[in-house]
Design an enzyme around this catalytic site. Structure first.
Site, PDB file in Angstrom:
ATOM      1  CD  GLU A   1       8.862   0.830  10.470  1.00  0.00           C
ATOM      2  OE1 GLU A   1       9.823   0.761   9.690  1.00  0.00           O
ATOM      3  OE2 GLU A   1       7.563   0.508  10.247  1.00  0.00           O
TER       4      GLU A   1
ATOM      5  CB  CYS B   1      -1.694   0.707   8.425  1.00  0.00           C
ATOM      6  SG  CYS B   1      -0.407   1.716   8.384  1.00  0.00           S
TER       7      CYS B   1
ATOM      8  CD  GLU C   1       5.048  -0.003  12.995  1.00  0.00           C
ATOM      9  OE1 GLU C   1       3.722   0.164  13.309  1.00  0.00           O
ATOM     10  OE2 GLU C   1       5.828   0.308  13.725  1.00  0.00           O
TER      11      GLU C   1
ATOM     12  CG  ASN D   1      -0.342  -0.033   2.551  1.00  0.00           C
ATOM     13  OD1 ASN D   1       0.701  -0.553   2.633  1.00  0.00           O
ATOM     14  ND2 ASN D   1      -1.131   0.637   3.386  1.00  0.00           N
TER      15      ASN D   1
END
Ligand code: NAD
Length: 479
Positions: free
Chosen positions: A459, A281, A247, A149
């Site tokens: 991150e 997300c 993640e 994505n």
């Protein structure tokens, strides 16, 4: 058609099999043919990265900074072209895709700077005559496994810090979006890295992904993708004592209170729920709306969502592109059926659309009259589908926001400093947005979530050092 090869040990390498990269806006448009590595080729890439590690981990900070800066410059110079490729293969609209390509360039520039700022600590011992130093060393060989994505931004925010802190990389992109991954690898291949420091291995999760997870030569795996795959990554890599960063999914709430600015709230909800076809997300999939503003908000949303122009991602008039592929479209449609079956009201959208070319077009869907125990409010759809949940007041809205297995991003629209402050402190999410969409983040600050959304170190920003370095504590007695 030219086959785009894998990049292993500084060479472009052919594989036995190839796969077509197909445009989801126009299924007759094949973007290119891409090599599909098998397990043996993935192992060659891992061996190449291992062999290169001694040299690259001892490289000067200037060398690392120069390489990353060159990569960032080329991406930024070519952002329009890279954005076009990204929109064509993933289906997000041109404007979003071009911004994403630019973001990848900014991430490389940022980590060019970060590579110069690796810091440690020099402390006094609790014992007399002894000094203590705490330093950071590169972790080693990093497996980078990414979803479809964000085909260039997510690889960038994993690969750039890995290289900045002196690690070697084996990069396995998602099979649906090899074009952006290959373009990034091409740029990296010309940036002055020694052979083996960066390797691209396109191929399936079952062959290439599993080889990365299982190899004792891979010191750490940074993964973004679904909860299901993330669980497998965790079990396999942690099972052999490797380092893992995950993640994963989200079911992000956007709370709208009675004192919200209706225009701002609706704009945040439309952006958060439907931009990038809802395939983020951090998408606002649960709109939790207080009773006093509920009806006006639903009317405003229904009007705005119904008016979104769905079409070819490359058409500048398009506001929402297609779903990424047939499997994701099936999943979205099945959740539309689930929501209707659970008694939710489909206020608009949810049906397949035909456009000039055959593609995976879906009308953005809004469910109203939903309750938080419905499957459409518990499971990640990962498409242009949002729900409205009515809340009696702020406390109820906060409880609903936190009643989820996920905890990536959460938003609130309110004019009240008191409620905004309380929400920031008490919502159980890694990222909180006030009067902003739940999606859309900066690259110089940490990104990540809680509960089922994330695992391991954050991150991005300076926090990236937590995953990509390993700490050493040294004691010295002065003789
Ligand atoms: P996915 O889990 O299917 O695939 C992710 C990557 O893992 C791909 O490269 C895939 O080939 C690989 N893979 C699949 N099976 C594997 C295996 N057995 N071993 C090793 N690798 C394997 O996810 P997706 O469909 O590409 O992406 C969508 C998901 O990603 C959604 O759930 C979304 O929420 C999540 N996502 C999360 C974030 C975040 O930062 N939290 C960002 C973007 C996407």
């Amino acid at each position: 058609m030219t086959v785009h090869q894998n990049f292993i040990a500084g060479e472009w390498v052919a594989s036995g099999e190839t796969a077509d990269n197909v445009n989801p806006s126009n299924l007759g448009d094949v973007i290119g043919e891409y090599a599909q590595a098998d397990r043996a080729q993935a192992e060659q890439a891992i061996a190449a990265a291992r062999a290169a590690f001694t040299g690259w981990s001892a490289s000067t900070l200037q060398e690392r900074a120069d390489v990353l800066d060159r990569v960032g410059t080329e991406i930024l110079d070519r952002r329009e072209e890279l954005g076009r490729l990204l929109a064509r293969e993933e289906g997000k609209i041109l404007a979003e895709a071009t911004l994403e390509a630019g973001r990848a360039g900014q991430v490389f520039k940022y980590f060019a700077g970060e590579s110069l700022r690796i810091a440690g600590q020099h402390m006094q011992s609790v014992r007399p005559g002894i000094d203590v130093e705490v330093t950071r060393e590169p972790l080693g060989v990093i497996g980078v496994i990414t979803p479809w994505n964000f085909p260039i931004a997510i690889p960038a925010w994993k690969i750039a810090p890995a290289l900045a802190y002196g690690n070697c990389v084996v990069f396995k992109p998602a099979s649906l979006v090899p074009g952006s991954a290959w373009a990034l690898a091409d740029i990296l291949s010309r940036a002055g890295l020694p052979a083996g420091v960066f390797n691209l291995v396109m191929g399936s999760g079952a062959a290439v992904g599993q080889a990365i997870l299982a190899s004792p030569e891979v010191d750490g795996v940074t993964f973004t993708g679904s909860v299901e795959t993330g669980d497998a990554v965790l079990k396999t890599v942690a099972g052999r004592h490797g380092k893992v960063q995950l993640e994963m999914g989200g079911k992000n709430p956007l709370v709208v209170l009675d004192d919200a600015d209706l225009e701002v709230a609706a704009a945040c909800a439309v952006n958060g729920a439907y931009f990038s076809t809802g395939q983020r997300c951090t998408a606002s999939s649960r709109l939790i709306v207080a009773g006093g503003i509920h009806d006006a908000f639903v009317d405003e949303m229904t009007a705005r969502v119904s008016a979104l122009r769905v079409g070819d991602a490359l058409d500048p008039e398009t506001e929402m592109g297609p779903v990424v592929d047939a499997a994701q479209l099936d999943q979205d449609l099945s959740y539309i059926d689930v929501g209707s079956g659970e008694g939710a009201t489909l206020a608009c959208g949810g049906q397949r659309l035909n456009r000039e070319h055959d593609g995976f077009y879906l009308a953005p869907a809004l469910f109203t009259g939903t309750t938080n125990d419905m499957r459409i409010n518990r499971e990640e759809v990962f498409g242009p589908v949002a729900t409205v949940i009515r809340a009696s007041d702020y406390d109820h809205a906060l409880d609903l926001a936190n009643d989820t297995d996920f905890g990536l991003s959460a938003g609130i629209c309110t004019g009240s400093l008191k409620h905004a402050t309380h929400f920031k402190k008490n919502v159980k999410a890694g990222m909180v947005m006030v009067n902003l969409p739940t999606a859309g983040v900066d690259y110089h600050v940490p990104f990540g979530g809680r509960k089922g959304s994330s695992y391991g170190a954050r991150e991005q920003g300076a926090y990236a050092a937590e995953f990509f370095t390993i700490v050493k504590t040294a004691y010295t007695a002065a003789l």
